[in-house]
Motif scaffolding. Structure first.
Motif, short mmCIF file in Angstrom:
data_model
loop_
_atom_site.label_atom_id
_atom_site.label_comp_id
_atom_site.label_asym_id
_atom_site.label_seq_id
_atom_site.Cartn_x
_atom_site.Cartn_y
_atom_site.Cartn_z
N ARG A 1 0.83 -1.21 0.00
CA ARG A 1 0.00 0.00 0.00
C ARG A 1 0.87 1.26 0.00
O ARG A 1 0.53 2.25 -0.64
N ALA A 2 1.99 1.24 0.71
CA ALA A 2 2.88 2.40 0.72
C ALA A 2 3.47 2.64 -0.67
O ALA A 2 3.55 3.79 -1.13
N LYS A 3 3.83 1.57 -1.36
CA LYS A 3 4.36 1.70 -2.72
C LYS A 3 3.28 2.23 -3.66
O LYS A 3 3.54 3.12 -4.48
N LEU A 4 2.06 1.73 -3.52
CA LEU A 4 0.95 2.21 -4.34
C LEU A 4 0.67 3.68 -4.04
O LEU A 4 0.43 4.48 -4.95
N ALA A 5 0.72 4.06 -2.76
CA ALA A 5 0.46 5.45 -2.38
C ALA A 5 1.48 6.39 -3.03
O ALA A 5 1.13 7.46 -3.54
N LYS A 6 2.75 6.01 -3.04
CA LYS A 6 3.78 6.83 -3.67
C LYS A 6 3.55 6.95 -5.18
O LYS A 6 3.71 8.03 -5.76
N SER A 7 3.15 5.85 -5.79
CA SER A 7 2.87 5.86 -7.23
C SER A 7 1.68 6.79 -7.54
O SER A 7 1.72 7.58 -8.49
N HIS B 1 -3.32 10.81 1.03
CA HIS B 1 -3.01 11.43 2.33
C HIS B 1 -1.92 10.64 3.05
O HIS B 1 -1.07 11.23 3.72
N GLN B 2 -1.94 9.32 2.91
CA GLN B 2 -0.91 8.48 3.53
C GLN B 2 0.47 8.83 2.96
O GLN B 2 1.47 8.78 3.67
#
Length: 189
Positions: free
Chosen positions: A131-137, A167-168
């Protein structure tokens, strides 16, 4: 005192069916079960089916019985289990075996079965990283001018989920209905 009545034939059949299943799942063939039990081939098959046994194909049986192929399968299942966090059920599907055989192969390869809680912790850590990788993308694409509804449609997520992911990633949000790259704030004079 009266002696207890002899067990019924159904009880014996059920015990035998379960015993046959356990032997079959540990790698015995139907022919070996026929020889060891003294039952006919058809009776052995019927009792295995009664016990809910998942039957193997001949190539699966050969693969389980062949020493090198078994070691290779065990090593592959251990890699899946330890490196990718697979469950025993997933190992069984990947190896075309039952959960019990997958567990046995894992132990043969030197692996240690995890508890359910350990597996859940591994899975949740992987989900957080994904999810963190997706959020950055999503942040990079949003800052390049994509709209939240467009990102939601591309990723098959709801708009609310995309907002949470943005937001994350500490994304500076544009004012509503202002499409295009994010602007730097104006200096007030």
């Amino acid at each position: 005192m009266n002696p207890s009545p002899p067990p019924t034939a159904d009880h014996d059949d059920q015990v035998t069916a379960q015993a046959l299943r356990e032997q079959y799942e540990s790698g015995s063939t139907v022919d070996q079960l026929v020889a060891s039990s003294g039952l006919s081939y058809g009776t052995v098959l019927n009792r295995l089916h009664e016990a809910g046994t998942v039957m193997r194909t001949s190539w699966q049986t050969r693969r389980l019985r062949d020493g090198q192929a078994r070691r290779n399968l065990a090593a592959r299942l251990r890699r899946l289990y330890e490196q990718q966090g697979s469950t025993l059920t997933e190992l069984a599907a990947a190896g075309s075996v039952t959960r019990r055989v997958a567990r046995r192969l894992l132990i043969e390869a030197g692996g240690t079965p995890r508890t359910t809680q350990q597996t859940l912790r591994i899975r949740s850590a992987a989900d957080v990283a994904r999810r963190a990788k997706l959020a950055k993308s999503l942040r990079a694409r949003y800052e390049a001018g994509a709209t939240v509804p467009d990102l939601a449609a591309e990723c098959s997520y709801s708009v609310g989920t995309v907002y949470r992911l943005l937001h994350q990633a500490d994304t500076r949000m544009r004012p509503k209905h202002n499409h295009g790259p994010a602007r730097t704030p104006r200096k007030q004079s």
